[in-house]
Design an enzyme around this catalytic site. Structure first.
Site, PDB file in Angstrom:
ATOM      1  N   ASP A  33       0.774  -1.415   0.260  1.00 33.27           N
ATOM      2  CA  ASP A  33       0.077   0.693  -0.021  1.00 33.27           C
ATOM      3  C   ASP A  33       0.742   0.949   0.085  1.00 33.27           C
ATOM      4  O   ASP A  33       0.377   2.289   0.631  1.00 33.27           O
ATOM      5  CB  ASP A  33      -0.395   0.352   1.135  1.00 33.27           C
ATOM      6  N   LYS A  76       2.156   4.826  -0.997  1.00 29.37           N
ATOM      7  CA  LYS A  76       1.556   6.274  -1.562  1.00 29.37           C
ATOM      8  C   LYS A  76       1.553   6.986  -0.586  1.00 29.37           C
ATOM      9  O   LYS A  76       2.514   6.766   0.623  1.00 29.37           O
ATOM     10  CB  LYS A  76      -0.139   5.710  -0.914  1.00 29.37           C
ATOM     11  N   ASN A 120       1.574   7.706   3.133  1.00 30.27           N
ATOM     12  CA  ASN A 120       2.399   6.171   4.155  1.00 30.27           C
ATOM     13  C   ASN A 120       3.536   6.656   3.924  1.00 30.27           C
ATOM     14  O   ASN A 120       4.503   5.910   4.289  1.00 30.27           O
ATOM     15  CB  ASN A 120       1.922   4.968   3.627  1.00 30.27           C
ATOM     16  N   ASP A 129       2.941   2.442   8.093  1.00 25.78           N
ATOM     17  CA  ASP A 129       1.782   1.939   7.473  1.00 25.78           C
ATOM     18  C   ASP A 129       1.841   0.177   6.826  1.00 25.78           C
ATOM     19  O   ASP A 129       1.685   0.254   5.891  1.00 25.78           O
ATOM     20  CB  ASP A 129       0.859   2.904   6.559  1.00 25.78           C
ATOM     21  N   THR A 185      -4.994   0.505  -2.006  1.00 33.06           N
ATOM     22  CA  THR A 185      -5.393   1.931  -2.135  1.00 33.06           C
ATOM     23  C   THR A 185      -5.769   1.720  -3.951  1.00 33.06           C
ATOM     24  O   THR A 185      -4.591   2.063  -5.374  1.00 33.06           O
ATOM     25  CB  THR A 185      -4.904   3.412  -2.223  1.00 33.06           C
TER      26      THR A 185
HETATM   27  P1  ATP Z   1      -5.796   3.740   8.555  1.00 35.23           P
HETATM   28  O1  ATP Z   1      -5.281   3.450   9.694  1.00 35.23           O
HETATM   29  O2  ATP Z   1      -7.630   4.380   8.374  1.00 35.23           O
HETATM   30  O3  ATP Z   1      -5.621   3.275   6.864  1.00 35.23           O
HETATM   31  P2  ATP Z   1      -3.301   5.516   8.494  1.00 35.23           P
HETATM   32  O4  ATP Z   1      -2.756   4.525   8.602  1.00 35.23           O
HETATM   33  O5  ATP Z   1      -3.176   6.964   8.178  1.00 35.23           O
HETATM   34  O6  ATP Z   1      -4.851   5.146   8.529  1.00 35.23           O
HETATM   35  P3  ATP Z   1      -2.399   5.715  11.868  1.00 35.23           P
HETATM   36  O7  ATP Z   1      -1.512   5.131  11.299  1.00 35.23           O
HETATM   37  O8  ATP Z   1      -2.854   5.639  12.690  1.00 35.23           O
HETATM   38  O9  ATP Z   1      -3.641   5.705  10.656  1.00 35.23           O
HETATM   39  O10 ATP Z   1      -1.721   7.272  11.305  1.00 35.23           O
HETATM   40  C1  ATP Z   1      -2.869   8.299  12.132  1.00 35.23           C
HETATM   41  C2  ATP Z   1      -2.161  10.084  11.821  1.00 35.23           C
HETATM   42  O11 ATP Z   1      -1.032   9.944  12.110  1.00 35.23           O
HETATM   43  C3  ATP Z   1      -1.259   9.607  10.089  1.00 35.23           C
HETATM   44  O12 ATP Z   1      -2.492  10.408   9.023  1.00 35.23           O
HETATM   45  C4  ATP Z   1       0.060   9.763  10.174  1.00 35.23           C
HETATM   46  O13 ATP Z   1       0.243  10.909   9.171  1.00 35.23           O
HETATM   47  C5  ATP Z   1      -0.249  10.218  11.200  1.00 35.23           C
HETATM   48  N1  ATP Z   1       1.054   9.151  12.150  1.00 35.23           N
HETATM   49  C6  ATP Z   1       1.167   8.620  11.900  1.00 35.23           C
HETATM   50  N2  ATP Z   1       2.248   7.449  12.330  1.00 35.23           N
HETATM   51  C7  ATP Z   1       3.160   8.788  12.736  1.00 35.23           C
HETATM   52  C8  ATP Z   1       4.553   9.206  13.274  1.00 35.23           C
HETATM   53  N3  ATP Z   1       5.264   7.930  13.231  1.00 35.23           N
HETATM   54  N4  ATP Z   1       5.022  10.035  13.113  1.00 35.23           N
HETATM   55  C9  ATP Z   1       4.246  11.215  13.158  1.00 35.23           C
HETATM   56  N5  ATP Z   1       2.806  11.388  12.360  1.00 35.23           N
HETATM   57  C10 ATP Z   1       2.995   9.834  11.774  1.00 35.23           C
END
Ligand code: ATP
Length: 312
Positions: free
Chosen positions: A157, A159, A162, A175, A200
């Site tokens: 995935d 993109k 991510n 992700d 996606t």
């Molecule tokens: P989904 O689960 O719906 O696919 P996601 O994978 O983006 O969404 P999360 O991994 O919970 O869900 O991330 C949520 C948000 O937090 C994302 O938009 C990302 O930009 C931010 N984020 C995730 N990990 C980090 C990190 N290590 N440092 C900074 N920001 C982060």
């Protein structure tokens, strides 16, 4: 795998006590070990918050996952895939998972903080990247993907949402909830196909749509889409709905906008190829991809130490 930052009450005096210390189980972290800060983002099953480890003042991002929601939505498998995959990976281009813990309501993943958020935000803000910035970011993404593949993992995935950016504006892949670890088969080689539909729409490879199977080369297709998007400001395949997007992908229906750099055009058209085996860099020859003229001038050995180019 990344070691969890831990504290023990023992002090190391000599070799004997050092051995004793290493035998002491590491204390599991709890939420009380951190001061939570701003919310960095929200996912479908999680909230990510900035946090400071009170014992060493280091910054982290803690991903908080609601247990009940995950169980209700049958996402336990994906949560575990993400944890196991991230623990296994250790590369400057992949978000590090330092530790995990839980309480009665939530799971907590202590992650490397990526202060500058998502690559997508910068594409949107700037419209597109110039060739030099594109080269740097694609080179970082490519070496991170090369490493992930070397560990028997397909991301599936990739993109710009991510791909996160740290304080130096370096790439960190994230992700891995839909990643696939290729299992070694009986002859000791990895089976190279992973069945199941994930991804996606805009970045999904044709083999996933037609054969419902992804391979390492499916990540190279996504890379082709990302290179196009960085330079053009939009992904190559975008219909008015998912079905239209899939139609464009299976018909390989895309065009380059005016002014798209020639060498990048050549690179993208060698990645956006229907047969996964025919993509440049497929079949364990990612070096071929690195040798493409688009990457001329990239110092691969300095990629993770040189300053990132200023985005414009
Ligand atoms: P989904 O689960 O719906 O696919 P996601 O994978 O983006 O969404 P999360 O991994 O919970 O869900 O991330 C949520 C948000 O937090 C994302 O938009 C990302 O930009 C931010 N984020 C995730 N990990 C980090 C990190 N290590 N440092 C900074 N920001 C982060």
């Amino acid at each position: 795998a990344a070691a969890a930052p831990t504290t023990t009450s023992a002090t190391v005096g000599d070799a004997a006590s050092a051995a004793a210390v290493s035998a002491v189980p590491m204390r599991k972290r709890t939420l009380a070990d951190y001061r939570l800060g701003r919310t960095l983002g929200e996912g479908s099953y999680s909230t990510v918050v900035a946090a400071v480890d009170l014992s060493n003042r280091r910054d982290y991002a803690i991903k908080v996952l609601d247990k009940r929601h995950i169980i209700r939505e049958k996402k336990v498998k994906y949560v575990n895939i993400e944890k196991n995959t991230l623990y296994k990976l250790d590369h400057p281009g992949v978000v590090k998972l330092y530790s995990t813990f839980q309480d009665s309501s939530s799971l907590y993943y202590v992650l490397e903080l990526c202060q500058n958020g998502e690559l997508l935000t910068y594409i949107k803000k700037l419209g597109s990247f110039d060739e030099n910035c594109t080269r740097f970011y694609v080179a970082q993404i490519l070496t991170a993907v090369e490493y992930v593949h070397s560990q028997g993992v397909i991301h599936r995935d990739l993109k710009p949402e991510n791909i996160l950016l740290d304080h130096r504006m370096y790439v960190k892949l994230t992700d891995f909830g839909t990643a696939k670890m290729l299992e070694p088969s009986e002859d000791g080689t990895e089976s190279d196909r992973a069945n199941s539909f994930v991804g996606t729409a805009e970045y999904v490879s044709p083999e996933l749509l037609t054969e419902k199977a992804a391979c390492k080369s499916s990540d190279l297709w996504a890379l082709g889409c990302i290179i196009y998007q960085l330079l053009a400001g939009r992904p190559p395949f975008k219909g008015s709905n998912e079905y239209q997007t899939f139609q464009k992908i299976v018909k390989l229906e895309y065009t380059f906008p005016a002014g798209f750099p020639k060498t990048a055009m050549d690179l993208v058209s060698r990645l956006l190829v229907h047969d996964p085996n025919e993509r440049l860099g497929a079949n364990s020859t990612i070096d071929q991809l690195k040798q493409h003229p688009f990457f001329a001038g990239v110092e691969w050995s300095e990629l993770w130490t040189q300053p990132a180019p200023r985005l414009m």
